[in-house]
Design an enzyme around this catalytic site. Structure first.
Site, PDB file in Angstrom:
ATOM      1  N   THR A 110       0.819  -1.225   0.000  1.00 31.69           N
ATOM      2  CA  THR A 110       0.000   0.000   0.000  1.00 31.69           C
ATOM      3  C   THR A 110       0.844   1.263   0.000  1.00 31.69           C
ATOM      4  O   THR A 110       0.361   2.329  -0.364  1.00 31.69           O
ATOM      5  CB  THR A 110      -0.912   0.029   1.246  1.00 31.69           C
ATOM      6  N   ASP A 111       2.121   1.163   0.382  1.00 26.24           N
ATOM      7  CA  ASP A 111       2.928   2.390   0.524  1.00 26.24           C
ATOM      8  C   ASP A 111       3.062   3.175  -0.776  1.00 26.24           C
ATOM      9  O   ASP A 111       2.953   4.395  -0.776  1.00 26.24           O
ATOM     10  CB  ASP A 111       4.332   2.057   1.057  1.00 26.24           C
ATOM     11  N   LYS A 164      -2.828   6.989  -0.324  1.00 24.82           N
ATOM     12  CA  LYS A 164      -2.869   6.420   1.033  1.00 24.82           C
ATOM     13  C   LYS A 164      -2.852   7.593   2.000  1.00 24.82           C
ATOM     14  O   LYS A 164      -1.850   8.288   2.135  1.00 24.82           O
ATOM     15  CB  LYS A 164      -1.670   5.507   1.266  1.00 24.82           C
TER      16      LYS A 164
END
Ligand code: DAS
Length: 359
Positions: A122-123, A195
């Protein structure tokens, strides 16, 4: 008791499927064909106990186990998997982006592939999704998905996120919408989403809102992308072998020109200024940026303030006079992606500005 049930459910479904070796006989053709390209991340992560929702090792579980862990995928599509990488996405490089993009493009050209899912950390998921949105020449659904908790944790989100991603990739009405991101029951455009929370399952936000939702395997759409994407762009993954080096420097009180100069000395062809407010630049930094511009380095003003605004040209800085570019509503990390692709096509700052307004 719940804890035991949770763990036994996860382990038994993985065990059962791996023993089976393939999907149940009922898995007849006639369903959409979806390929899952695995790259690593938390969705492939494993923790020491069900209580470890944030302490775990990313990029451990291989793609065939991810698929076996969700046998219900067979209800929505004929699925097969490829392990492209097994890395935590904070370590993604431009070469990883190119390799992944070329594989997606090759699969999208295959008539027996209807949709593609990419499992990803997800980073930097938002960077990969935007990159693919710019360079893929296909209208087929391409869906990037991750998870905020490893599959070994209580209330892990990876299984449903993966199921949703495959359902979207198999959905005819997902075609032509550009690269999509499914997280936490929402469907986002790869262009807008980022994010925005670093430790909750509701982590991914688009400043202009999601495109829709995916609920129990069905898509619900509420808006369409407004910017150029995939088959509507001037970029093409198959004509890209290298991305331009572009770096990002943060604006803050007491800022100095050191980082910008160092990036230029390191070969950066553009520096993204992640400015305060409306992309503002400290008076202590402006002269250095003018000097870098005079040496051919592009200066692109973005903002460290994210969540629903955009940097206005010639507002906080005389961009026309300095020959600088504004990143419009793109956050600094997405501005870097666009600049690294755009600079393979043009060195003209007016052309760059056009691209930042259109993509
Ligand atoms: N390190 C993070 C990554 O691989 C883990 C994750 O959230 O997926 O992006």
């Amino acid at each position: 008791m719940t804890r035991l049930l949770t763990r036994s459910f996860v382990l038994s479904s993985v065990l059962a499927a791996s023993l089976a070796g393939a999907f149940p006989a009922a898995y007849a053709d006639g369903k959409p064909h979806v390929v899952i390209l695995a790259t690593g991340g938390t969705i492939a992560g494993a923790g020491a106990s069900v209580a470890n929702s944030a302490t775990y090792q990313a990029a451990k579980v291989p793609v065939d186990k991810l698929i076996a862990g969700v046998p219900e995928l067979a209800n929505v599509a004929e699925v097969r998997g490829e392990q492209v990488f097994q890395i935590a996405s904070e370590s993604f490089t431009n070469d990883n982006l190119l390799t992944l993009g070329k594989r997606v493009a090759a699969l999208a050209r295959q008539p027996d592939v209807d949709g593609i899912v990419i499992t990803h950390g997800t980073d930097t998921l938002e960077e990969t999704a935007y990159f693919l949105n710019l360079v893929l020449k296909t209208d087929k659904p391409v869906v990037v998905v991750g998870s905020m908790r490893p599959g070994t944790a209580m209330s892990a989100d990876g299984m449903l996120n993966l199921y949703n991603a495959v359902a979207v990739a198999a959905a005819k009405d997902a075609a032509g919408k550009g690269v999509l991101v499914t997280m936490n029951d929402e469907i986002h455009t790869g262009r807008d989403v980022s994010k925005s929370v670093n430790i909750k399952t509701e982590a991914f936000k688009s400043p202009w809102g999601p495109l829709g939702m995916i609920v129990e395997g069905k898509t619900y759409w509420f808006r369409a992308p407004a910017k150029r994407h995939t088959t509507g762009t001037e970029f093409d993954i198959d004509k890209l072998d290298k991305l331009a080096p572009v770096d990002i420097a943060y604006g803050y009180g007491n800022a100095t020109p050191t980082a910008y100069r160092a990036f230029a000395e390191g070969g950066a062809r553009a520096v993204i200024h992640a400015g305060t407010g409306n992309g503002s630049v400290s008076s202590a930094v402006v002269p250095a940026l003018q000097e870098l511009r005079s040496k051919g380095v592009q200066i692109i003003r973005s903002s460290r303030v994210v969540g629903g605004g955009f940097v206005l040209r010639n507002a906080e800085q005389p961009d026309d006079k300095y020959d600088w570019v504004v990143a419009h509503d793109l956050n600094p990390q997405k501005a870097r992606i666009l600049a690294s692709v755009a600079l393979t096509k043009t060195q003209d700052s007016k052309e760059l500005q056009r691209m930042f307004m259109e993509y």
